[in-house]
Design a protein around this motif. Structure first.
Motif, PDB file in Angstrom:
ATOM      1  N   ILE A  88       0.838  -1.196   0.000  1.00  0.00           N
ATOM      2  CA  ILE A  88       0.000   0.000   0.000  1.00  0.00           C
ATOM      3  C   ILE A  88       0.872   1.245   0.000  1.00  0.00           C
ATOM      4  CG2 ILE A  88      -1.811   1.248   1.239  1.00  0.00           C
ATOM      5  CD1 ILE A  88      -2.397  -1.517   2.608  1.00  0.00           C
ATOM      6  N   ALA A  89       0.580   2.143  -0.932  1.00  0.00           N
ATOM      7  CA  ALA A  89       1.259   3.439  -1.002  1.00  0.00           C
ATOM      8  C   ALA A  89       0.253   4.548  -0.764  1.00  0.00           C
ATOM      9  CB  ALA A  89       1.927   3.619  -2.370  1.00  0.00           C
ATOM     10  N   ASP A  90       0.715   5.664  -0.225  1.00  0.00           N
ATOM     11  CA  ASP A  90      -0.186   6.797   0.007  1.00  0.00           C
ATOM     12  C   ASP A  90      -0.689   7.372  -1.304  1.00  0.00           C
ATOM     13  OD1 ASP A  90      -0.045   6.632   2.762  1.00  0.00           O
ATOM     14  OD2 ASP A  90       1.658   7.994   2.907  1.00  0.00           O
ATOM     15  N   ASN A  91       0.190   7.426  -2.325  1.00  0.00           N
ATOM     16  CA  ASN A  91      -0.208   7.890  -3.655  1.00  0.00           C
ATOM     17  C   ASN A  91       0.732   7.294  -4.693  1.00  0.00           C
ATOM     18  OD1 ASN A  91       2.118   9.704  -3.988  1.00  0.00           O
ATOM     19  ND2 ASN A  91       1.100  10.973  -2.434  1.00  0.00           N
ATOM     20  N   GLU A  92       0.475   7.597  -5.950  1.00  0.00           N
ATOM     21  CA  GLU A  92       1.222   6.959  -7.038  1.00  0.00           C
ATOM     22  C   GLU A  92       2.670   7.414  -7.127  1.00  0.00           C
ATOM     23  OE1 GLU A  92      -1.171   7.880 -10.400  1.00  0.00           O
ATOM     24  OE2 GLU A  92      -2.606   6.254 -10.042  1.00  0.00           O
ATOM     25  N   THR A  93       3.024   8.520  -6.503  1.00  0.00           N
ATOM     26  CA  THR A  93       4.390   9.042  -6.593  1.00  0.00           C
ATOM     27  C   THR A  93       5.278   8.523  -5.467  1.00  0.00           C
ATOM     28  OG1 THR A  93       3.929  11.038  -5.272  1.00  0.00           O
ATOM     29  CG2 THR A  93       3.483  11.137  -7.654  1.00  0.00           C
TER      30      THR A  93
ATOM     31  N   SER B 239      -1.110  -4.609  -5.251  1.00  0.00           N
ATOM     32  CA  SER B 239      -0.752  -3.340  -4.633  1.00  0.00           C
ATOM     33  C   SER B 239      -1.930  -2.385  -4.741  1.00  0.00           C
ATOM     34  CB  SER B 239       0.492  -2.736  -5.298  1.00  0.00           C
ATOM     35  OG  SER B 239       0.246  -2.506  -6.674  1.00  0.00           O
ATOM     36  N   MET B 240      -1.887  -1.332  -3.938  1.00  0.00           N
ATOM     37  CA  MET B 240      -2.973  -0.364  -3.906  1.00  0.00           C
ATOM     38  C   MET B 240      -2.418   0.995  -3.509  1.00  0.00           C
ATOM     39  SD  MET B 240      -6.488  -0.492  -1.634  1.00  0.00           S
ATOM     40  CE  MET B 240      -5.685  -0.038  -0.096  1.00  0.00           C
ATOM     41  N   VAL B 241      -2.944   2.046  -4.104  1.00  0.00           N
ATOM     42  CA  VAL B 241      -2.645   3.402  -3.647  1.00  0.00           C
ATOM     43  C   VAL B 241      -3.899   3.938  -2.958  1.00  0.00           C
ATOM     44  CG1 VAL B 241      -0.913   3.851  -5.409  1.00  0.00           C
ATOM     45  CG2 VAL B 241      -3.300   4.451  -5.855  1.00  0.00           C
ATOM     46  N   ILE B 242      -3.690   4.707  -1.914  1.00  0.00           N
ATOM     47  CA  ILE B 242      -4.831   5.232  -1.158  1.00  0.00           C
ATOM     48  C   ILE B 242      -5.458   6.423  -1.864  1.00  0.00           C
ATOM     49  CG2 ILE B 242      -5.504   6.352   1.005  1.00  0.00           C
ATOM     50  CD1 ILE B 242      -3.529   4.543   2.442  1.00  0.00           C
ATOM     51  N   ARG B 243      -4.623   7.309  -2.413  1.00  0.00           N
ATOM     52  CA  ARG B 243      -5.144   8.489  -3.112  1.00  0.00           C
ATOM     53  C   ARG B 243      -4.574   8.552  -4.526  1.00  0.00           C
ATOM     54  NH1 ARG B 243      -7.718  12.203   0.255  1.00  0.00           N
ATOM     55  NH2 ARG B 243      -7.397  11.841   2.495  1.00  0.00           N
ATOM     56  N   GLY B 244      -5.426   8.985  -5.473  1.00  0.00           N
ATOM     57  CA  GLY B 244      -5.004   9.137  -6.850  1.00  0.00           C
ATOM     58  C   GLY B 244      -4.324  10.475  -7.086  1.00  0.00           C
TER      59      GLY B 244
ATOM     60  N   ASP C  19      -5.416  13.190  -8.197  1.00  0.00           N
ATOM     61  CA  ASP C  19      -6.242  14.325  -7.787  1.00  0.00           C
ATOM     62  C   ASP C  19      -6.388  14.432  -6.270  1.00  0.00           C
ATOM     63  OD1 ASP C  19      -7.707  12.056  -7.351  1.00  0.00           O
ATOM     64  OD2 ASP C  19      -9.314  12.554  -8.767  1.00  0.00           O
ATOM     65  N   GLN C  20      -5.680  13.572  -5.553  1.00  0.00           N
ATOM     66  CA  GLN C  20      -5.709  13.518  -4.086  1.00  0.00           C
ATOM     67  C   GLN C  20      -7.035  13.023  -3.529  1.00  0.00           C
ATOM     68  OE1 GLN C  20      -2.974  13.813  -1.992  1.00  0.00           O
ATOM     69  NE2 GLN C  20      -2.075  13.697  -4.030  1.00  0.00           N
ATOM     70  N   LEU C  21      -7.928  12.592  -4.398  1.00  0.00           N
ATOM     71  CA  LEU C  21      -9.141  11.929  -3.948  1.00  0.00           C
ATOM     72  C   LEU C  21      -8.815  10.462  -3.692  1.00  0.00           C
ATOM     73  CD1 LEU C  21     -11.744  13.431  -6.447  1.00  0.00           C
ATOM     74  CD2 LEU C  21     -11.296  14.133  -4.076  1.00  0.00           C
ATOM     75  N   TYR C  22      -9.620   9.826  -2.857  1.00  0.00           N
ATOM     76  CA  TYR C  22      -9.398   8.407  -2.587  1.00  0.00           C
ATOM     77  C   TYR C  22      -9.508   7.612  -3.877  1.00  0.00           C
ATOM     78  CZ  TYR C  22      -9.476   9.190   2.440  1.00  0.00           C
ATOM     79  OH  TYR C  22      -9.168   9.618   3.700  1.00  0.00           O
ATOM     80  N   SER C  23      -8.606   6.669  -4.059  1.00  0.00           N
ATOM     81  CA  SER C  23      -8.588   5.865  -5.273  1.00  0.00           C
ATOM     82  C   SER C  23      -9.797   4.941  -5.325  1.00  0.00           C
ATOM     83  CB  SER C  23      -7.307   5.027  -5.336  1.00  0.00           C
ATOM     84  OG  SER C  23      -7.334   4.019  -4.326  1.00  0.00           O
ATOM     85  N   GLU C  24     -10.100   4.465  -6.519  1.00  0.00           N
ATOM     86  CA  GLU C  24     -11.219   3.538  -6.684  1.00  0.00           C
ATOM     87  C   GLU C  24     -10.961   2.250  -5.912  1.00  0.00           C
ATOM     88  OE1 GLU C  24     -14.627   1.713  -7.317  1.00  0.00           O
ATOM     89  OE2 GLU C  24     -14.217   3.833  -7.757  1.00  0.00           O
ATOM     90  N   ALA C  25      -9.705   1.779  -5.897  1.00  0.00           N
ATOM     91  CA  ALA C  25      -9.381   0.549  -5.166  1.00  0.00           C
ATOM     92  C   ALA C  25      -9.630   0.729  -3.676  1.00  0.00           C
ATOM     93  CB  ALA C  25      -7.929   0.165  -5.420  1.00  0.00           C
ATOM     94  N   HIS C  26      -9.223   1.862  -3.134  1.00  0.00           N
ATOM     95  CA  HIS C  26      -9.437   2.129  -1.709  1.00  0.00           C
ATOM     96  C   HIS C  26     -10.924   2.244  -1.403  1.00  0.00           C
ATOM     97  CE1 HIS C  26      -9.711   4.632   1.957  1.00  0.00           C
ATOM     98  NE2 HIS C  26      -8.633   3.964   2.320  1.00  0.00           N
ATOM     99  N   CYS C  27     -11.652   2.963  -2.238  1.00  0.00           N
ATOM    100  CA  CYS C  27     -13.094   3.125  -2.024  1.00  0.00           C
ATOM    101  C   CYS C  27     -13.820   1.788  -2.116  1.00  0.00           C
ATOM    102  CB  CYS C  27     -13.667   4.110  -3.043  1.00  0.00           C
ATOM    103  SG  CYS C  27     -13.184   5.825  -2.758  1.00  0.00           S
TER     104      CYS C  27
END
Length: 245
Positions: A194-199, A220-225, A227-235
């Motif tokens: 799990i990463a906080d974001n893609e970067t 793997s999963m990122v929490i935010r995309g 746009d800093q909104l929650y990612s679809e995987a997290h949601c």
């Protein structure tokens, strides 16, 4: 009392189907616990154990995710946290099949007569170092109160032969935990980085270990995309729990 008033008075967190008060717990409701509670595999489970259950968050999530015949137990060393977990569980829709025990997990494991098809833990992972604000918070964060060999030993004595033992840990600690577990005869079956974001690189990992070998699944999963909104995987993973998802 309305849910809104309960939130204001009890200092906690409101989910879709239950409320978690955590003002008497050293460790509050957080991302790691929510992710583990939503992720742990529950297909076919008969009895569930949450080691170091704190406020009862993960036990409550797993009660929501399982059928009416599934018993969910939580073991918590700290008396205040255990008492609050008992209150949270008693106020939930699944009170009849949730049980919280205030005890050291090593003592519990030596006395317990049940075996569990799912064991979960959001365990301490810091080596003893700088002082915490309270002894209770230190116990929740530092491995001197529950080190990882002891945690694995307890899980070994309590797990069903077809069961899963699931933890969430920082990525580097998780890698060492897997090595230690495999040396003791566990098999890694599921892993989600799990990463906080893609970067950013993954900074936490969820692991599902089993006493029995079998097919392995890594993702793997990122929490935010971006746009800093929650990612679809997290949601998708947390949709049944978080409000406004």
């Amino acid at each position: 009392m309305s849910q809104q008033k309960a939130t204001l008075r009890a200092n906690g967190f409101t989910f879709k189907q239950f409320f978690v008060a955590h003002d008497r717990c050293a460790m509050k409701v957080g991302t790691d616990g929510v992710l583990l509670g939503a992720w742990a595999p529950v297909a076919g489970v008969k009895r569930v154990l949450d080691i170091g259950c704190g406020s009862g968050l993960i036990a409550l999530m797993l009660a929501q995710r399982t059928g009416q015949s599934v018993k969910v137990d939580g073991v918590e060393l700290d008396a205040e946290a255990a008492s609050q977990a008992q209150e949270n569980c008693a106020a939930s829709p699944w009170a009849a099949r949730l049980s919280i025990y205030q005890q050291d997990i090593s003592q519990w494991a030596s006395q317990c007569q049940w075996r569990y098809s799912l064991i979960v833990s959001n365990p301490p992972y810091f080596a003893a170092g700088s002082a915490c604000a309270s002894p209770e918070r230190a116990a929740a964060r530092y491995t001197d109160t529950l080190d990882h060999p002891t945690l694995l030993s307890c899980a070994e004595s309590l797990i069903d032969e077809d069961g899963f033992f699931c933890v969430v840990l920082p990525a580097d600690v998780g890698n060492r935990f897997v090595e230690m577990a495999c040396e003791r005869g566990w098999f890694l079956r599921y892993r989600t980085d799990i990463a906080d974001n893609e970067t950013r690189p993954p900074n936490r990992v969820m692991l599902a270990l089993s006493p029995k070998s079998g097919e392995q699944f890594y993702d793997s999963m990122v929490i935010r995309g971006p746009d800093q909104l929650y990612s679809e995987a997290h949601c998708s993973l947390t949709r049944d729990f978080y409000l406004f998802r």
